[in-house]
Design an enzyme around this catalytic site. Structure first.
Site, mmCIF file in Angstrom:
data_model
loop_
_atom_site.group_PDB
_atom_site.id
_atom_site.type_symbol
_atom_site.label_atom_id
_atom_site.label_comp_id
_atom_site.label_asym_id
_atom_site.label_seq_id
_atom_site.Cartn_x
_atom_site.Cartn_y
_atom_site.Cartn_z
ATOM 1 N N SER A 107 0.828 -1.193 0.000
ATOM 2 C CA SER A 107 0.000 0.000 0.000
ATOM 3 C C SER A 107 0.876 1.262 0.000
ATOM 4 O O SER A 107 1.657 1.465 -0.928
ATOM 5 C CB SER A 107 -0.964 -0.042 1.200
ATOM 6 O OG SER A 107 -1.989 0.913 1.061
ATOM 7 N N ASP A 214 -9.941 -4.695 -4.699
ATOM 8 C CA ASP A 214 -9.333 -3.700 -3.811
ATOM 9 C C ASP A 214 -10.049 -2.373 -4.006
ATOM 10 O O ASP A 214 -9.911 -1.731 -5.044
ATOM 11 C CB ASP A 214 -7.844 -3.560 -4.131
ATOM 12 C CG ASP A 214 -7.101 -2.692 -3.121
ATOM 13 O OD1 ASP A 214 -7.762 -1.884 -2.427
ATOM 14 O OD2 ASP A 214 -5.871 -2.827 -3.025
ATOM 15 N N HIS A 244 -7.964 -5.433 -0.144
ATOM 16 C CA HIS A 244 -6.735 -4.646 -0.159
ATOM 17 C C HIS A 244 -5.527 -5.385 0.404
ATOM 18 O O HIS A 244 -4.439 -5.334 -0.176
ATOM 19 C CB HIS A 244 -6.952 -3.344 0.603
ATOM 20 C CG HIS A 244 -5.767 -2.437 0.597
ATOM 21 N ND1 HIS A 244 -5.128 -2.045 -0.565
ATOM 22 C CD2 HIS A 244 -5.083 -1.859 1.621
ATOM 23 C CE1 HIS A 244 -4.110 -1.253 -0.256
ATOM 24 N NE2 HIS A 244 -4.061 -1.123 1.055
#
Length: 269
Positions: A107, A214, A244
């Site tokens: 991320s 996601d 995610h």
């Protein structure tokens, strides 16, 4: 789970807490780079898999995150965070001279890892980007349109189909549950643009993994960023239905099998 230990060092903007999952004779050094608002302690399962695969694993709580110093979830310059990650890489290489380094960023950690690869890619054997914030992250311009960004809390259910992951996240006192700071959003915008215009990864073997569902960092935004920086050795894995945090998904073992198989392919010998 593999045993771990902590130490601190002076980061660019204050005391940084690092964690190590030791391996006396590692095949490679895995450097984990965590995402926005969380901390390296959420990567115990990943670290355990990598240690059993032959790695010594290292990671830090970024400034303003977890146990490290700084205003919570405030990052004013991601270049400083890249420098802190480089400090833990140097520590790992001091412990294990000459051992190949594999950088794994999730991320926001994918953004940091991508920028690290542009600055220090000649010292890496491989790069893994998981659901990376790269290219276009729509929440950044959306929230920067406000003088004071509104609180848009992360829905824990968007992290994984394993709802216990979201429940643990929501109850974790080391996770930031408040709103984005404007300075952090501005730093995201600056670094996203910097990565896009700073060249490709060249011959660095790169694995991109992403959840097909996601909704926090959608693939449609990340793909242009990947295309801008991809070098000559990119492997892509998109997991249908995954959310995610693919390393915490119901299919996490499949994802980690793909990571370890990728590492086996690229490591010397």
């Amino acid at each position: 789970m593999a045993e771990s230990r902590e130490h601190t060092f002076g980061g660019v903007r204050g005391r940084v807490v690092a964690r190590e999952w030791p391996n006396d004779r590692p095949r490679y050094l895995a450097i984990l780079v965590h995402g926005y608002g969380e901390h390296i302690g959420r990567y115990e399962y990943v670290a355990d898999r990598l240690v059993r695969h032959g790695a010594a694993v290292y990671g830090v709580d970024h400034v303003g995150h977890g146990k490290s110093e700084g205003d919570r979830a405030l990052i004013e310059d991601f270049e400083d965070v890249v420098t802190d990650v480089h400090s833990i890489v140097r520590r790992a290489l001091s412990d294990h001279p000459g051992v190949p380094v594999v950088l794994i960023g999730h991320s926001m950690g994918g953004l940091i890892a991508a920028r690290y690869a542009q600055r220090h890619g000649d010292g890496l054997a491989a790069l893994v980007l998981s659901g990376p914030v790269i290219g276009e992250w729509e929440i950044v311009p959306e929230l920067l349109a406000y003088e004071e960004p509104p609180d848009r809390p992360i829905d824990p259910a968007t992290l994984s189909r394993d709802l216990s992951v979201g429940a643990a996240y929501a109850a974790d006192p080391l996770v930031w549950h408040g709103p984005f700071k404007r300075a952090t959003l501005e730093a995201f915008a600056t670094t996203l643009a910097t990565i896009t215009k700073s060249g490709t990864f060249g011959a660095l073997p790169t694995l991109w993994v992403h959840g097909g569902d996601d909704r926090l960092v959608p693939i449609r935004g990340s793909r242009p960023g990947i295309e801008a920086v991809r070098g000559t050795d990119l492997t892509e894995r998109i997991y249908p239905g995954a959310r995610h945090e693919v390393f915490n998904e119901t299919s996490k073992d499949e994802v980690l099998d793909d990571v370890t198989s990728f590492v086996d392919r690229v490591l010397p010998g």
